[in-house]
Design a protein around this motif. Structure first.
Motif, PDB file in Angstrom:
ATOM      1  N   GLY A 194       3.511  -0.272  72.749  1.00 20.27           N
ATOM      2  CA  GLY A 194       3.461  -1.732  72.701  1.00 20.27           C
ATOM      3  C   GLY A 194       4.172  -2.324  71.490  1.00 20.27           C
ATOM      4  O   GLY A 194       4.643  -3.465  71.534  1.00 20.27           O
ATOM      5  N   TRP A 195       4.270  -1.545  70.394  1.00 19.38           N
ATOM      6  CA  TRP A 195       4.946  -2.041  69.187  1.00 19.38           C
ATOM      7  C   TRP A 195       6.411  -2.363  69.454  1.00 19.38           C
ATOM      8  O   TRP A 195       7.032  -3.138  68.714  1.00 19.38           O
ATOM      9  N   ARG A 196       6.985  -1.766  70.512  1.00 22.33           N
ATOM     10  CA  ARG A 196       8.398  -2.003  70.821  1.00 22.33           C
ATOM     11  C   ARG A 196       8.645  -3.420  71.363  1.00 22.33           C
ATOM     12  O   ARG A 196       9.757  -3.950  71.260  1.00 22.33           O
ATOM     13  N   ILE A 197       7.623  -4.032  71.949  1.00 20.48           N
ATOM     14  CA  ILE A 197       7.810  -5.324  72.616  1.00 20.48           C
ATOM     15  C   ILE A 197       8.326  -6.406  71.660  1.00 20.48           C
ATOM     16  O   ILE A 197       9.298  -7.109  71.992  1.00 20.48           O
ATOM     17  N   PRO A 198       7.744  -6.585  70.464  1.00 23.61           N
ATOM     18  CA  PRO A 198       8.294  -7.610  69.566  1.00 23.61           C
ATOM     19  C   PRO A 198       9.757  -7.377  69.200  1.00 23.61           C
ATOM     20  O   PRO A 198      10.513  -8.340  69.008  1.00 23.61           O
ATOM     21  N   PHE A 199      10.166  -6.098  69.106  1.00 22.70           N
ATOM     22  CA  PHE A 199      11.570  -5.801  68.816  1.00 22.70           C
ATOM     23  C   PHE A 199      12.455  -6.145  70.008  1.00 22.70           C
ATOM     24  O   PHE A 199      13.542  -6.706  69.854  1.00 22.70           O
ATOM     25  N   LEU A 200      12.001  -5.802  71.206  1.00 20.68           N
ATOM     26  CA  LEU A 200      12.814  -6.054  72.402  1.00 20.68           C
ATOM     27  C   LEU A 200      12.925  -7.541  72.705  1.00 20.68           C
ATOM     28  O   LEU A 200      13.967  -8.021  73.169  1.00 20.68           O
TER      29      LEU A 200
END
Length: 580
Positions: A194-200
């Motif tokens: 889920g941590w990837r979502i803010p980056f994407l």
């Protein structure tokens, strides 16, 4: 303000908000990212590498200022900070796609650090370009007001990153199951993926920013200079190779930016660190309190930027530095008494003394997290500093066994030459329990007892906690927000007029290059080193407020140098000014 002027400010500010959003994402998620990309190492080591990767972004900012400042003075403002946002946005998006260490091995952390350095380089060029572009579009007598919108972007970017992370974390953990890794470890869904979502999500912000900036025209000052053939052919050597210009850059750093940087970092970042690490306020509450202070105080950037058009840049910036220096001690003591009154009372009533051989003690300055402090004295002092315990040191004769005296009780020090670092959690439970019991017996609250086990909040309950963002109408919470808002107001005083002041100090031909370097040295290094330096000072002295001397001394130095040597520039014609 005309429609075109509004578009210039919107395009520059919005893009810079997104740049800061991208930059702060990594810092907010450093621990989670460390587990993904440095998983081959022990926890302490991977956290060190994660922090080093974060620090890399700060360290390269001045180099980005040189690279893109030179490009901006030679090619143009518009195209240069169009490039910087493309680099920043693409790097951030790629972090969200980057496979973990378990998937591609050592290539993962190497690529992560490379992307992080690209982010720092891009940010080094972005701020100067946005500030110069807006200032060169602003009408005479209004530069402070126009550029103050740029000054809101760092705060808004931080706020945006915190909000996106909190919403994402709460939603993902509440609605998806745990993930079991190849090694058998169980991770929350946010920690696993889920941590990837803010980056994407940043790719959407990138697309909006690029589209807006493509519609913009070149700045009138640069366009006129280019048409007349008077632009610099070698902006770096002209800006820093000639003493008359280099002197102004040095004075800008020491007489304006250094003080601005430490006041900014103290008001926004050190205040958050102080709440969480020293006063033991839980992370969610601390973030909510800081968020409210940012919401209430951000308008100060516009207020003081506009005011600087009337009374000058210097009086406001230096007044902000001086007010901060004079009031930090009472404000942080008030913060302690309000946020953790039991801790404050215990500090007043109970004397804690570290009895030790002074030869065992080090100055624990550890900005990269790589140094090891393993002597009994260092472990005892670091433990007490991290627990927010005020203490004094009593020097004994050579060979004295370190002991911590808490009121009538005594806890023997812990000797561990192989300890990975000064982290209290690395110390055996027996030492933790003995120290915790002694502190609790002396009146210290359970949150400052390292032997207390904290029970994680269920994800479903965490979702309900988000409503507490608006549950602020108690005397304690409103007082905390008031204190933190005062600190943010100081930030707005020093930061609101700084862009206009820096733009006006230098001639058009080398403006982008000259202003960017002192700004990023001041904020990347003077400000970036503040948490590590302040903690080292706290651990050395045993005074939880002693770390405030770092921003106070730098701010007072800026007041003195700025008042004597830095000229007032608000009435300067930046189109015709050619330097001294």
């Amino acid at each position: 303000m005309s429609r075109e002027e509004k578009r210039v400010i919107l395009a520059s500010s919005l893009g810079t908000v997104f740049e800061w959003y991208d930059f702060y994402l990594y810092g907010s998620l450093a621990a989670v990212i460390g587990a993904q990309f440095f998983s081959a190492y022990p926890e302490a080591t991977r956290n060190i590498f994660a922090l080093l990767a974060f620090a890399a972004g700060f360290l390269v900012r001045p180099f980005g200022a040189l690279v893109f400042g030179r490009l901006g003075d030679m090619v143009g403002r518009k195209y240069t900070f169009l490039i910087t946002i493309l680099i920043m946005g693409t790097s951030t998006f790629l972090v969200g796609l980057l496979p973990s260490y378990e998937t591609i091995g050592v290539v993962a952390p190497i690529t992560l650090i490379a992307l992080r350095m690209l982010q720092g380089l891009a940010l080094g060029g972005e701020y100067g370009g946005a500030a110069v572009y807006v200032a060169e579009h602003a009408p005479a007598g209004r530069r402070g007001f126009y550029t103050s919108w740029i000054q809101t972007t760092a705060t808004l970017g931080l706020l945006l990153s915190l909000i996106v992370i909190m919403f994402t974390q709460i939603y993902v953990n509440a609605n998806f199951a745990e993930v079991v890794t190849a090694s058998g470890a169980k991770l929350s869904p946010f920690a696993a993926w889920g941590w990837r979502i803010p980056f994407l999500v940043s790719v959407l912000l990138l697309a909006i920013s690029v589209w807006i900036r493509l519609q913009m025209a070149e700045s009138p000052a640069f366009k006129k200079m280019k048409e007349e053939g008077t632009h610099s052919k070698a902006p770096l050597s002209e800006a820093f190779g000639q003493w008359r210009n280099a002197k102004i850059a040095l004075l800008a750093l020491l007489g304006l930016v250094a003080g601005q940087a430490v006041v900014w970092y103290t008001g926004q970042f050190y205040a958050l660190f102080f709440l969480q690490s020293i006063l033991k306020v839980d992370a969610f509450t601390a973030n909510v309190l800081i968020a409210w202070s940012l919401v209430l105080g951000t308008g100060g950037f516009i207020l003081f930027g506009s005011l600087s058009d009337r009374i000058g840049r210097k009086p406001i910036i230096l007044a902000g530095c001086l007010l901060a220096a004079l009031t930090y001690f009472p404000l942080f003591k008030w913060l302690t008494a309000t946020a953790n009154p039991a801790l404050y009372d215990a500090q007043q009533k109970t004397q804690v003394v570290v009895v030790t051989d002074p030869a065992q003690c080090s100055f624990q300055f550890n900005p990269t997290g790589t140094a090891k402090f393993t002597s009994p004295c260092d472990i005892a002092k670091a433990a007490l500093a991290r627990l927010g315990v005020a203490y004094t040191v009593e020097n004994g004769p050579a060979g004295t066994n370190t002991a911590i005296r808490v009121g009538a009780n005594q806890v023997m020090g812990y000797d561990a030459a192989k300890l990975a670092g000064p982290d209290v959690t690395s110390v055996p439970a027996a030492f933790n329990k003995s120290l915790g019991d002694a502190l609790t017996a002396a009146g210290y609250p359970p949150a400052n007892n390292p032997s207390v086990v904290k029970i994680p909040i269920d994800p479903k309950a965490g979702l309900a906690n988000f409503a507490k963002m608006f549950d602020i109408f108690t005397a304690q919470r409103l007082t905390l927000i008031f204190i933190l808002t005062i600190l943010v107001v100081y930030v707005t005083m020093v930061y609101g007029p700084i862009a206009a002041a820096l733009v006006e100090l230098f001639p058009t031909r080398i403006r982008y290059t000259s202003m960017s370097l002192p700004y990023h040295i001041g904020n990347g290094w003077f400000g970036g080193l503040l948490p590590a330096t302040s903690f080292a000072m706290v651990a050395q002295t045993g005074d939880i407020y002693f770390g405030l001397w770092y921003p106070i001394v730098v701010a007072v130095g800026t007041v003195i140098i700025g008042a004597i040597f830095v000229p007032e520039t608000k009435d300067r014609d930046i189109f015709t000014y050619q330097g001294n």
